[in-house]
Enzyme design. Structure first.
Site, PDB file in Angstrom:
ATOM      1  N   SER A 523       0.929  -1.020  -0.170  1.00  0.00           N
ATOM      2  CA  SER A 523       0.049  -0.006  -0.062  1.00  0.00           C
ATOM      3  C   SER A 523       0.866   1.241   0.057  1.00  0.00           C
ATOM      4  CB  SER A 523      -1.095   0.047   1.096  1.00  0.00           C
ATOM      5  OG  SER A 523      -1.887   0.960   0.945  1.00  0.00           O
ATOM      6  N   HIS A 635      -7.545  -5.745  -0.918  1.00  0.00           N
ATOM      7  CA  HIS A 635      -6.505  -4.822  -0.582  1.00  0.00           C
ATOM      8  C   HIS A 635      -5.785  -5.509   0.683  1.00  0.00           C
ATOM      9  CE1 HIS A 635      -3.738  -1.311  -0.799  1.00  0.00           C
ATOM     10  NE2 HIS A 635      -4.159  -0.813   0.539  1.00  0.00           N
TER      11      HIS A 635
END
Length: 662
Positions: A523, A635
């Site tokens: 991320s 994610h």
């Protein structure tokens, strides 16, 4: 004694997560949840466990292969409710503490999000999602049902039309319903084109408090207003709060005071969460944590906590209360009172990610992770401060497995700021040998590494790598100035903080082979990995995960892109020059480090096109790179993804570093 084995990727199946302890009303017992990976079904399983105060013993109360959550005791202490997926969708179940089969009390088509008892224990209030057009007439519904298997286009009118871990969104809103446990009649209390969330009841049961985002332009609304709802009049009254979010509200036992957590908009999503006291009789609101300069709540990044539920405040009496604080790389328990006194009630190098307090017995139950123990339940005698471990789920595993204890470090970086982090020697370290080192960068950026168990770090150390992980500026738990400092400055001070950490460790330990340094992160950590390899050739291998490479395209494809870029890069879409300046792909001509690109097909937070752009740009330049795409993963693959894919991810990371650093 047999020699201990080194940590392996599939040791994830030996690690369980203990969460959400809840005292019974009289404090004589408690319930908590244990979550484990099911290797055969390639999923997660959680069950209810019971703790008896008199004997300090625990035992399983459910033995299913589904997920349970949302424990709450009835006021009389004779029964409790919980949410379970045993019938696919999350529904509310009621169970007696004396045993017997749990009774399902809701049957909502889309499942239930959360539920709480009324103060008399005769009703349950719960939350469900309802589609915008749920009031279609019967003919329209029948026609829709007949055609449900035919492909249909999605008509999108909002920017918030998708969400990571969910996918494309049906426009829906959260309603509040009330079920009477005696006749099982259900009443809808709050509904409309807004999202309602009940937080707590007044003890007399005549009213409750809720928050809502209002019926406004949802795309640009980042605010939740607080209301009090009266059941007799069915009217709501507004309680004034600052623009932002209110959460964790709890009513005092006498029903005269509120405590709640507010996150304002001063620094957008980098703003510290503060604890407030509100006097219902005078209407006076007071910030209790104004002088603390640390956020209330949990902002720790780790990979083994499943279904963590951290209460943001718990009353112990009409005067005293307890709340969690992220501070200096730890998650600790604070004591406070309505007179404004605050101090740490339990502070050590650990991560408290769940707790409950029984004021009458002056006892707390906590779920705690330490750098060398994944997750256990502990009991705290508040007057003496004595902390006792209650469960030992990981004892056998830890007795057989070598666990490296991270060393806490701090050093001076840009602007003379102190940066804190951790360093791990390789498992089985031997004097006189040279070892490679991997730098691991967290996401967020407003999260933080902590004194908590991290399987991924332990695995890297077990594979023969020294491991460095630090909290650069932008990380929580230090100060408001520190966490805000990254905004508008991505790739500058934060980059220097990380590289200064590398200098600090390599200067300190001459056994680290500076020709065998690696870097990875996910991320924001993936962004920083991309940025690093575009600005230095110091690392001989890198792995970027669920990363950001191009802020210009990110703005239009991420589920949060259109406002995250404004808040974090501090550049609107028209400011292409600034967005490009902070984009790692702008420096692709300088990238020479062998780079493994890991990305997840269903990632809507950092969409996979970010990886595709970077991969093609590198391959076009004939650089050493490889692209690994993970199906059926969003994610959060590294934390909550399918078990087999989590193992594949770890094996790819280790394999890449083994190829270029060993």
């Amino acid at each position: 004694m047999a020699e201990k084995k080194f940590m392996q990727a599939d040791d994830l199946f030996h690690i369980s997560s203990i969460s959400d302890p809840r005292f019974s009303p009289d404090g004589s017992e408690a319930l908590f949840i244990r979550t484990e990976m099911d290797k055969e079904k390639n999923t997660y399983v959680s069950n209810l466990y019971h703790w008896d105060r008199a004997t300090n013993t625990t035992g399983a109360w459910t033995h299913g292969k589904d997920r349970v959550s949302g424990i709450q005791w009835a006021p009389n202490g004779e029964q409790f409710l919980f949410l379970s997926t045993r019938n696919e969708k999350n529904q509310v179940f009621l169970m007696s503490k004396n045993g017997g089969e749990a009774k399902q009390i809701t049957d909502e088509e889309k499942g239930v999000n959360s539920a709480i008892f009324s103060p008399d224990g005769k009703k349950v209030i719960y939350h469900v999602s309802a589609e915008k057009d749920e009031n279609k007439n019967g003919d329209e519904k029948a026609e829709e049902k007949d055609e449900k298997d035919l492909p249909k286009p999605k008509v999108i009118e909002r920017m918030k039309y998708k969400a990571d871990s969910v996918g494309l969104l049906e426009e829906s809103f959260q309603q509040v319903k009330l079920v009477n446990l005696e006749d099982e009649k259900v009443e809808t209390l709050l509904s409309g084109k807004q999202n309602f969330n009940v937080l707590d009841w007044i003890p007399n049961g005549q009213s409750f408090f809720y928050v809502t985002d209002e019926e406004v332009d949802q795309d640009f609304n980042f605010n939740m207003n607080l209301y009090r709802y009266d059941l007799d009049s069915k009217q709501s009254s507004l309680i004034e709060t600052e623009e932002g979010y209110v959460s964790g509200l709890r009513v005092s036992p006498d029903g005269k005071q509120l405590l709640f957590v507010e996150m304002g908009r001063t620094y957008e999503n980098a703003t510290h969460t503060e604890l407030y006291h509100y006097d219902l009789e005078t209407g006076i609101k007071t910030c209790l944590t104004e002088g603390l300069d640390a956020p209330v709540g949990d902002f720790v990044v780790a990979d083994i906590q499943q279904q963590p539920v951290l209460q943001l405040v718990v009353w112990a009496s009409n005067r005293d209360f307890y709340f969690p604080v992220s501070t200096q790389g730890n998650l600790v328990l604070y004591y406070g009172n309505v007179d404004g006194e605050l101090y740490p009630a339990l502070q050590d190098d650990f991560h408290i990610y769940g707790f409950d307090v029984n004021g009458e017995n002056q006892q707390a139950l906590l779920t705690v992770s330490t750098p060398t123990n994944p997750s256990e339940l502990y009991s705290l005698d508040i007057p003496s401060g004595e902390l006792t471990q209650v469960t030992h789920f990981h004892q056998s595993f830890l007795e057989k497995t070598e666990v490296v204890k991270p060393e806490s470090i701090s050093y001076t970086s840009k602007d003379d700021w102190t940066v804190h982090g951790w360093f791990m020697k390789p498992a089985g370290y031997e004097e006189g040998k040279k070892y490679p080192m991997i730098v691991n960068i967290h996401g967020g950026p407003h999260a933080f590494y902590a004194n908590t168990f991290f399987h991924e770090m332990q695995l890297l150390a077990a594979k023969g790598y020294a491991v460095l992980y630090v909290n650069p500026r932008g990380s929580h738990s230090y100060s408001q100035e520190f966490v805000d400092a990254v905004r508008g400055d991505y790739g500058n001070g934060d980059y220097e903080d990380i590289m200064n950490g590398v200098d600090y460790i390599t200067n300190r330990y001459d056994w680290i082979d500076q020709e065998r340094l690696g870097v990875t992160g996910g991320s924001y950590g993936g962004f920083m990995t991309n940025w690093i390899v575009g600005h230095t050739n110091r690392f001989k291998a890198a792995v970027t995960q669920r990363s950001i490479s191009n802020w210009i395209s990110f703005r239009g494809v991420s589920d949060i892109g259109y406002y995250f870029s404004d808040w974090q890069i501090q550049a609107e879409f028209s400011d292409v020059e600034k967005l490009w300046k902070h984009s790692p792909i702008a420096y692709v001509d300088q990238m020479e480090t062998p780079l493994l690109i890991i990305h997840n097909e269903n990632d809507f937070r950092c969409p996979i096109e970010q990886a595709e752009q970077l991969f093609i740009a590198l391959k076009y330049r004939q650089q050493k790179t490889k692209f690994v795409r993970f199906p059926e993963a969003d994610h959060n693959l590294s934390r909550t993804g399918k078990p087999n894919l989590r193992l594949e991810r770890l094996n790819h990371i280790v394999g890449w570093f083994d190829e270029y650093l060993q």
